[in-house]
Design an enzyme around this catalytic site. Structure first.
Site, PDB file in Angstrom:
ATOM      1  N   ASN A   1       0.790  -1.264   0.013  1.00 33.43           N
ATOM      2  CA  ASN A   1       0.026  -0.194  -0.078  1.00 33.43           C
ATOM      3  C   ASN A   1       0.889   1.176  -0.095  1.00 33.43           C
ATOM      4  O   ASN A   1       1.375   1.643   1.076  1.00 33.43           O
ATOM      5  CB  ASN A   1      -0.875  -0.021   1.109  1.00 33.43           C
ATOM      6  N   GLU A   2       1.332   1.677  -1.376  1.00 32.62           N
ATOM      7  CA  GLU A   2       2.260   3.081  -1.449  1.00 32.62           C
ATOM      8  C   GLU A   2       1.479   4.101  -1.112  1.00 32.62           C
ATOM      9  O   GLU A   2       0.096   4.315  -0.963  1.00 32.62           O
ATOM     10  CB  GLU A   2       2.498   3.088  -2.830  1.00 32.62           C
ATOM     11  N   PRO A   3       2.351   5.244  -0.720  1.00 30.96           N
ATOM     12  CA  PRO A   3       1.680   6.624  -0.700  1.00 30.96           C
ATOM     13  C   PRO A   3       0.523   7.013  -1.557  1.00 30.96           C
ATOM     14  O   PRO A   3       0.580   6.703  -2.719  1.00 30.96           O
ATOM     15  CB  PRO A   3       2.867   7.655  -0.838  1.00 30.96           C
TER      16      PRO A   3
END
Length: 652
Positions: A177-179
């Protein structure tokens, strides 16, 4: 919940660092426990998982585990495997769901998380194959949504996650879950952040081989687990950990959404916890127990905070920056300033082997014997000149008997194009002088053809790459002035996997190090002091030295009775000023000589295999680091030098 007082059957002390009162932790928005090292923390969480498994089995219920990949949980899985083998821990009722998988990477690839989980856990325990769930990376793009929703449904139908194990990336991602990830996100396909791919590049032998997308559980999916434990090790995670634990919830740091969870614990080692306020600036949090090292850290911080040399700090500076109790303890700013200035000044020496015939009571090294026996351990064949090339030359020039020991071959860091060039050169030489070329022709064919991304080199290719680095190391050490008979190539076996991920440290590795120490009987040992990453080559090499010294302490104490161990750091990092115990200044000419020594390592110039996020060459990184240390000393009010190499003594 985590039992932090247990001692496992392997007699490993897994007690944790005392956190103090709730006042000290009041800025932290999640429950945090800090251990002395990652191994102890990993054993503690493995025992929590094992206790949960036994509890669920006793109730006749399945145990639903959410599992993570990456370097952080490897020791957790190793301990679970040990518990299964030695204490009969039963996995037959366990159902697992992994966080993520690279998109378009087949399960048979050694880079896939399917492969990782079987290598580190599933192949070694009695978990039922039907109970293993990992997203399928090779699903067709048009089928991804349906596959992700089926994954969500499978978790719900199993009864939901009892326990979710997490790591954290430097972007603040959990899972992938990236920025920008939403707090209510579910399992889905996502594009990986550049920094995430940089961090994975070493495993894939270059960032160009790292997939750009992955399938990951979402934030909401993770937060629905009944219990969450997040792991983070090493100085590289310190900044993002501070922002995750003490910062506001934000999609730019998805891990901050764990603050919403009622039953989450973050396990850290000392380096990853270093930026938390209670450790970084405890005088701003509450009353302190002022040790010598904390006083030194605080006064250096104050000097930089108010932009004044130490000797110009005033009572008002101390009182206005949370240090009034330190001032009250010592009586006056003048006394504090003088004492701290003298401490820092006494770390500076142009005689890293000790200066003969002088009072050494205020010097970092002993004056006797005037001519010392020295071993410089270099994990890779260039760490010696990159990390302490100026000090290396000083020791030689000042008449000490200096040995350099290259602990690993460094062969995986040589590109195919360089290896092919050398193999073709060797073939041409053989042809010129009438020698056979059959094996060289085979190697050249291997290096010339189409190869799978990240394919493991054959033994012959690895030998050629090792010889390239050996020749460079010989040339660099000779340039510094070391005699050939004092240049040692240990070729430690743990490294020789042909892959970035190495074997565990073994008895043969330790024996090689111990034998050299027994032979030389050194007064000084210099070693790479990267204390955090439990699977990094530098850390394994350092552990081999620690283990060898521990063995000698019991079997041949006279061998190391006069040995002092000094730790240096690499091209990416330096010791904080308050931890430096020996600072060796370099003149402009010595900086240039160090640069020239690094230049002998031609295979590591102009685009190395494992560049990291810093695209500068090693000599540029090293010079910037050394100049920055000199600048910090000067900013504190000490003499201005061109550059400084720094060391910390390790008392074993």
């Amino acid at each position: 919940m985590l039992d932090l007082s247990i001692h496992n059957s392997a007699n490993v002390d897994i007690s944790y660092r005392h956190v103090g009162s709730t006042d000290v932790t009041r800025y932290e928005k999640m429950h945090v426990e800090v251990f002395r090292d990652s191994g102890q923390a990993s054993i503690a969480v493995a025992h929590e998982i094992a206790d949960l498994m036994r509890e669920k089995a006793g109730a006749g219920e399945p145990c639903i585990l959410g599992l993570a990949t990456g370097s952080s949980p490897i020791r957790v899985y190793a301990e679970l495997v040990r518990l299964h083998r030695e204490e009969g821990l039963d996995f037959s009722h366990v159902i697992t769901f992994n966080l993520d998988e690279y998109f378009q990477l087949p399960r048979g690839s050694r880079h896939s998380y399917w492969y990782f989980m079987h290598q580190h856990l599933f192949n070694h325990v009695n978990v039922k194959p039907k109970n293993i769930h990992i997203p399928l990376g090779t699903i067709a793009l048009e089928d991804v949504y349906e596959h992700c929703m089926a994954y969500e449904k499978a978790i719900r139908e199993a009864g939901g996650l009892d326990f979710q194990l997490l790591g954290i990336g430097r972007t603040g991602h959990v899972g992938f879950n990236e920025p920008g990830s939403h707090r209510r996100s579910l399992t889905r396909l996502i594009t990986l952040d550049h920094l995430t791919r940089v961090d994975a590049a070493a495993d894939f032998q270059g960032i160009s081989n790292v997939p750009s997308r992955a399938i990951t559980m979402g934030i909401q999916t993770i937060n629905q687990a009944r219990r969450i434990v997040l792991l983070a090790w090493g100085h590289k995670k310190a900044e993002i950990i501070q922002r995750t634990i003490e910062g506001e919830r934000t999609s730019e740091i998805p891990a901050t959404y764990l603050q919403d969870h009622p039953n989450v614990t973050v396990l850290l080692d000392e380096e990853s916890s270093a930026e938390l306020r209670r450790f970084n600036t405890p005088w701003l949090v509450g009353p302190c127990e002022w040790t010598d090292i904390l006083e030194r850290k605080a006064i250096i911080w104050l000097s930089r905070q108010v932009d004044k040399p130490i000797l110009k700090l005033t009572e008002r500076d101390y009182n206005s920056n949370g240090m009034s109790d330190l001032l009250a303890l010592h009586g006056s700013a003048y006394d504090l300033n003088i004492r701290m200035f003298n401490q820092l000044q006494h770390t500076i020496t142009g005689w890293p082997g000790g200066k003969p015939n002088v009072d050494d009571s205020q010097r970092p090294e002993r004056k006797s014997p005037a001519r010392k026996r020295v071993i410089l351990f270099s994990p890779h064949p260039d760490d010696d000149v990159i990390s302490m090339g100026g000090t290396f030359a000083r020791l030689v020039n000042q008449g000490h008997e200096v040995h350099v020991a290259y602990q690993t071959s460094g062969n995986i860091a040589v590109s195919d194009r360089d290896a092919r060039r050398f193999a073709e050169f060797a073939r041409d030489i053989n042809e010129e002088y009438g020698s056979g070329n059959a094996r060289l022709d085979f190697v050249i064919q291997e290096l010339s053809g189409e190869r799978e991304k990240g394919e493991v080199d054959s033994l012959d290719v690895r030998k050629i790459k090792a010889l390239i680095r050996r020749g460079e190391a010989l040339a660099g050490a000779r340039f510094v002035g070391v005699a050939d008979e004092n240049i040692h190539f240990l070729n430690m076996p743990f490294y020789e996997t042909g892959m970035h991920r190495k074997d565990e440290l073994g008895d043969k590795d330790i024996e090689l190090v111990r034998s050299l120490i027994e032979k030389v009987r050194p007064h000084q040992i210099f070693a790479a002091g990267d204390l955090a990453d439990p699977h990094g080559t530098h850390k394994v090499c350092l552990d081999s030295i620690f283990s060898a010294l521990e063995q000698l302490k019991h079997t041949a104490p006279e061998t190391i009775a006069d040995t002092w161990l000094w730790l240096y750091r690499g091209a990416w990092q330096e010791w904080p000023v308050h931890e430096i115990e020996m600072a060796v200044p370099l003149s402009p000419a010595q900086v240039e000589a160090k640069r020239n020594a690094i230049f002998f390592h031609q295979s590591q110039k102009d685009g190395v295999m494992f560049q990291g996020e810093d695209d500068r060459e090693f000599w540029q990184r090293a010079e910037q680091r050394n100049r920055e240390t000199a600048r910090l000393y000067n900013q504190l009010g000490l003499t201005e030098y061109e550059a400084i190499e720094a060391f910390r003594r390790w008392k074993f």
